[in-house]
Design a protein around this motif. Structure first.
Motif, PDB file in Angstrom:
ATOM      1  N   ASP A   2       0.840  -1.190   0.000  1.00  0.00           N
ATOM      2  CA  ASP A   2       0.000   0.000   0.000  1.00  0.00           C
ATOM      3  C   ASP A   2       0.881   1.248   0.000  1.00  0.00           C
ATOM      4  O   ASP A   2       1.638   1.500   0.946  1.00  0.00           O
ATOM      5  CB  ASP A   2      -0.910  -0.021   1.228  1.00  0.00           C
ATOM      6  CG  ASP A   2      -1.896   1.125   1.210  1.00  0.00           C
ATOM      7  OD1 ASP A   2      -2.022   1.773   0.163  1.00  0.00           O
ATOM      8  OD2 ASP A   2      -2.533   1.369   2.254  1.00  0.00           O
ATOM      9  N   SER A   3       0.767   2.048  -1.061  1.00  0.00           N
ATOM     10  CA  SER A   3       1.601   3.252  -1.189  1.00  0.00           C
ATOM     11  C   SER A   3       1.244   4.292  -0.149  1.00  0.00           C
ATOM     12  O   SER A   3       2.115   5.058   0.295  1.00  0.00           O
ATOM     13  CB  SER A   3       1.456   3.839  -2.596  1.00  0.00           C
ATOM     14  OG  SER A   3       1.846   2.894  -3.575  1.00  0.00           O
ATOM     15  N   THR A  61       8.926  -3.142  -6.850  1.00  0.00           N
ATOM     16  CA  THR A  61       8.737  -2.788  -8.257  1.00  0.00           C
ATOM     17  C   THR A  61       9.286  -1.384  -8.496  1.00  0.00           C
ATOM     18  O   THR A  61       8.798  -0.421  -7.881  1.00  0.00           O
ATOM     19  CB  THR A  61       7.247  -2.836  -8.626  1.00  0.00           C
ATOM     20  OG1 THR A  61       6.714  -4.129  -8.310  1.00  0.00           O
ATOM     21  CG2 THR A  61       7.048  -2.546 -10.101  1.00  0.00           C
ATOM     22  N   SER A  63       8.995   0.860 -10.853  1.00  0.00           N
ATOM     23  CA  SER A  63       8.033   1.871 -11.289  1.00  0.00           C
ATOM     24  C   SER A  63       7.114   2.299 -10.147  1.00  0.00           C
ATOM     25  O   SER A  63       6.752   3.477 -10.028  1.00  0.00           O
ATOM     26  CB  SER A  63       7.194   1.329 -12.448  1.00  0.00           C
ATOM     27  OG  SER A  63       6.511   0.151 -12.051  1.00  0.00           O
ATOM     28  N   GLN A  64       6.744   1.355  -9.278  1.00  0.00           N
ATOM     29  CA  GLN A  64       5.911   1.709  -8.130  1.00  0.00           C
ATOM     30  C   GLN A  64       6.684   2.564  -7.140  1.00  0.00           C
ATOM     31  O   GLN A  64       6.136   3.504  -6.554  1.00  0.00           O
ATOM     32  CB  GLN A  64       5.410   0.442  -7.444  1.00  0.00           C
ATOM     33  CG  GLN A  64       4.470   0.728  -6.275  1.00  0.00           C
ATOM     34  CD  GLN A  64       4.098  -0.526  -5.508  1.00  0.00           C
ATOM     35  OE1 GLN A  64       4.875  -1.473  -5.450  1.00  0.00           O
ATOM     36  NE2 GLN A  64       2.917  -0.534  -4.908  1.00  0.00           N
ATOM     37  N   ASN A  67       6.819   6.139  -8.914  1.00  0.00           N
ATOM     38  CA  ASN A  67       5.571   6.832  -9.239  1.00  0.00           C
ATOM     39  C   ASN A  67       4.548   6.845  -8.110  1.00  0.00           C
ATOM     40  O   ASN A  67       3.617   7.655  -8.142  1.00  0.00           O
ATOM     41  CB  ASN A  67       4.934   6.205 -10.483  1.00  0.00           C
ATOM     42  CG  ASN A  67       5.837   6.274 -11.699  1.00  0.00           C
ATOM     43  OD1 ASN A  67       6.543   7.258 -11.895  1.00  0.00           O
ATOM     44  ND2 ASN A  67       5.828   5.226 -12.515  1.00  0.00           N
ATOM     45  N   GLU A  68       4.697   5.965  -7.116  1.00  0.00           N
ATOM     46  CA  GLU A  68       3.695   5.885  -6.058  1.00  0.00           C
ATOM     47  C   GLU A  68       4.286   6.168  -4.676  1.00  0.00           C
ATOM     48  O   GLU A  68       3.723   6.966  -3.917  1.00  0.00           O
ATOM     49  CB  GLU A  68       3.019   4.512  -6.071  1.00  0.00           C
ATOM     50  CG  GLU A  68       2.257   4.222  -7.359  1.00  0.00           C
ATOM     51  CD  GLU A  68       1.568   2.868  -7.314  1.00  0.00           C
ATOM     52  OE1 GLU A  68       1.355   2.339  -6.204  1.00  0.00           O
ATOM     53  OE2 GLU A  68       1.251   2.338  -8.402  1.00  0.00           O
ATOM     54  N   TRP A  69       5.393   5.524  -4.355  1.00  0.00           N
ATOM     55  CA  TRP A  69       5.962   5.718  -3.017  1.00  0.00           C
ATOM     56  C   TRP A  69       6.336   7.178  -2.781  1.00  0.00           C
ATOM     57  O   TRP A  69       6.041   7.738  -1.729  1.00  0.00           O
ATOM     58  CB  TRP A  69       7.198   4.846  -2.846  1.00  0.00           C
ATOM     59  CG  TRP A  69       6.908   3.393  -2.643  1.00  0.00           C
ATOM     60  CD1 TRP A  69       5.722   2.756  -2.827  1.00  0.00           C
ATOM     61  CD2 TRP A  69       7.835   2.407  -2.207  1.00  0.00           C
ATOM     62  NE1 TRP A  69       5.848   1.426  -2.542  1.00  0.00           N
ATOM     63  CE2 TRP A  69       7.135   1.176  -2.151  1.00  0.00           C
ATOM     64  CE3 TRP A  69       9.182   2.416  -1.867  1.00  0.00           C
ATOM     65  CZ2 TRP A  69       7.746  -0.017  -1.770  1.00  0.00           C
ATOM     66  CZ3 TRP A  69       9.796   1.234  -1.486  1.00  0.00           C
ATOM     67  CH2 TRP A  69       9.089   0.034  -1.434  1.00  0.00           C
ATOM     68  N   ASN A  71       5.641   9.900  -4.744  1.00  0.00           N
ATOM     69  CA  ASN A  71       4.844  10.870  -5.509  1.00  0.00           C
ATOM     70  C   ASN A  71       4.424  12.006  -4.583  1.00  0.00           C
ATOM     71  O   ASN A  71       3.805  11.789  -3.549  1.00  0.00           O
ATOM     72  CB  ASN A  71       3.612  10.185  -6.112  1.00  0.00           C
ATOM     73  CG  ASN A  71       2.891  11.072  -7.102  1.00  0.00           C
ATOM     74  OD1 ASN A  71       2.618  12.230  -6.837  1.00  0.00           O
ATOM     75  ND2 ASN A  71       2.597  10.514  -8.256  1.00  0.00           N
ATOM     76  N   THR A  76       7.436  13.358  -9.295  1.00  0.00           N
ATOM     77  CA  THR A  76       8.252  12.240  -8.837  1.00  0.00           C
ATOM     78  C   THR A  76       9.725  12.619  -8.936  1.00  0.00           C
ATOM     79  O   THR A  76      10.103  13.489  -9.732  1.00  0.00           O
ATOM     80  CB  THR A  76       7.987  10.983  -9.692  1.00  0.00           C
ATOM     81  OG1 THR A  76       8.261  11.280 -11.064  1.00  0.00           O
ATOM     82  CG2 THR A  76       6.542  10.524  -9.545  1.00  0.00           C
ATOM     83  N   CYS A 131      10.325  -6.513 -11.137  1.00  0.00           N
ATOM     84  CA  CYS A 131      10.634  -6.429  -9.716  1.00  0.00           C
ATOM     85  C   CYS A 131      12.127  -6.657  -9.514  1.00  0.00           C
ATOM     86  O   CYS A 131      12.782  -7.300 -10.338  1.00  0.00           O
ATOM     87  CB  CYS A 131       9.832  -7.454  -8.897  1.00  0.00           C
ATOM     88  SG  CYS A 131      10.199  -9.177  -9.283  1.00  0.00           S
TER      89      CYS A 131
END
Length: 424
Positions: A2-3, A61, A63-64, A67-69, A71, A76, A131
């Motif tokens: 969960d980001s 991952t 990209s995650q 772009n998510e952690w 962000n 980014t 990954c």
């Protein structure tokens, strides 16, 4: 992962995370000499490893992560591509392909090693990887797996099925990575048996040092352990089926359909007999595994006896001391055998006949009658008790002994209780 939880963790760890000036410095791309951007690189490197360690993440991952952690309002870090590439070059993260796959055989591994020596593999694009593996977490989790196995096995090594190994590791992907790592460090070896079914397993060293080579006994032990797991699964299924049949039989009795309840009782007996046979077979397989374990222990004991004999000679221990020690050991062995003989039971099997079904059916009827009688009996008992309690109580006609005090006397004068009345 969960980001939102990751961003919440970052906000708690770094109070200056939302500072605009610091944010711009951290999110900009690398430029100039390494000495100019190395502090920023170390910040992101330690942050990624810290997050993976805190949340126990083995596989991340790229990209995650970008772009998510990290962000921040849709923006980014521009430098994160270089950060992950440098972490890969320095060995902080790695790819699954970089770890040798023990399931592909020795020849494939040898060809792969020779190919890497002859031709230098191109630098991979880490951001394009699905990954990557965090090395710190890989080492920690591999140590946890070995520790978990050592807590339930007494020998210097053990054999487990692949399913069991995956359950311990936390999933197939994690198990594959950990097996590759343990195999590369010569702490584990992959083995498989292809008889009626294809069975995979892992032999893990639980002591310091490299794992010894796989023997034919290891394959036999793997097949036996796999058989015990299958039998245990069958027992669990039988138990669940029996419970469903029992509930259906009771429901049929409650509805007055005794014919259907009798059919359920027959199926319950069949399930019971099936369970007994399966349990007996499981006991026999476990007994064989116990004999194998005892044989390995006997070998260790023989080696220990040789060491002990040398120690006795070197330290000049008296014969009386040796005799007392052996006597204590023999008493412990006798006690252990006595417990084993008590626990051993041989199940007997008989054919199902009408008497068995009627007996099972009568048990069900008796259970239903008890369930119906117990609430009514409890209600009657409670009502009678309350009625008797009030009928046995009477107020005394005598005047109060003290002002503001009334005496309540039970019949027969056995109980007297003073009720204090507060004067207004």
């Amino acid at each position: 992962m969960d980001s939102a939880s990751v961003r919440e963790f970052i906000a708690k760890e770094f109070g200056d995370w939302d500072d605009d000036v610091i944010y711009v410095a951290r999110f900009k791309a690398f430029s100039g000499q390494r000495c100019d951007w190395e502090p920023t690189f170390l910040f992101w490197k330690h942050l990624i490893i810290k997050i993976a360690t805190h949340f126990r993440i083995l596989l991340i991952t790229p990209s995650q992560v970008k772009n998510e952690w990290f962000n921040r309002g849709g923006l980014t870090p521009l430098c994160l591509d270089d950060v992950l590439s440098l972490m890969y070059d320095e060995g902080d993260i790695t790819r699954t392909l970089d770890l040798a796959d023990p399931t592909r055989g020795r020849f494939s591994q040898l060809v792969r090693t020779l190919t890497n020596l002859i031709t230098r593999p191109p630098t991979p694009d880490i951001m394009a990887e699905q990954c990557v593996i965090v090395i710190t977490m890989l080492k920690d989790k591999a140590a946890e797996v070995v520790k978990h196995l050592s807590e339930s096995h007494w020998n210097s090594s053990c054999v487990v099925t692949m399913k069991k190994f995956q359950d311990i590791c936390g999933g197939p992907d994690e198990a594959s990575v950990i097996l590759r790592y343990l195999s590369g460090s010569r702490t584990a070896q992959y083995l498989s048996v292809n008889e009626k079914e294809f069975v995979q397993g892992v032999k893990v060293s639980l002591s310091v040092g490299a794992l010894c080579s796989i023997s034919n006994l290891d394959y036999d032990v793997l097949h036996l352990i796999w058989t015990t797991e299958k039998l245990q699964q069958q027992l669990d299924v039988t138990d669940r089926r029996y419970e469903l049949l029992r509930k259906s039989a009771l429901a049929s009795l409650h509805s007055g359909n005794k014919k259907l309840a009798r059919n359920y009782a027959r199926e319950m007996l069949l399930a019971t007999k099936s369970r007994e046979k399966c349990s007996s077979l499981l006991s026999r397989v476990e007994e064989v595994l116990g004999i194998i374990a005892d044989a390995e222990s006997t070998k260790k004991v023989a080696e220990a006896m040789q060491i002990g004999a040398r120690a006795i000679k070197e330290n000049k221990i008296s014969v009386e001391d040796v005799y007392l020690c052996l006597r204590d050991i023999q008493e412990s062995i006798d006690s252990h055998k006595e417990v084993e003989n008590t626990l051993e039971q041989t199940p007997s099997y008989v054919d199902i006949d009408d008497e068995d079904i009627e007996e099972e059916f009568e048990k069900l009827e008796l259970g239903v009658e008890k369930e119906a009688q117990v609430p009514a009996a409890e209600k009657t008992t409670s009502a009678e008790f309350i009625s008797d309690a009030f009928s046995n109580l009477k107020l005394s006609d005598r005047p109060a002994v003290e002002p503001g005090v009334t005496q309540v006397v039970s019949e027969g004068g056995k109980l007297t209780k003073k009720l204090e009345m507060e004067a207004v």
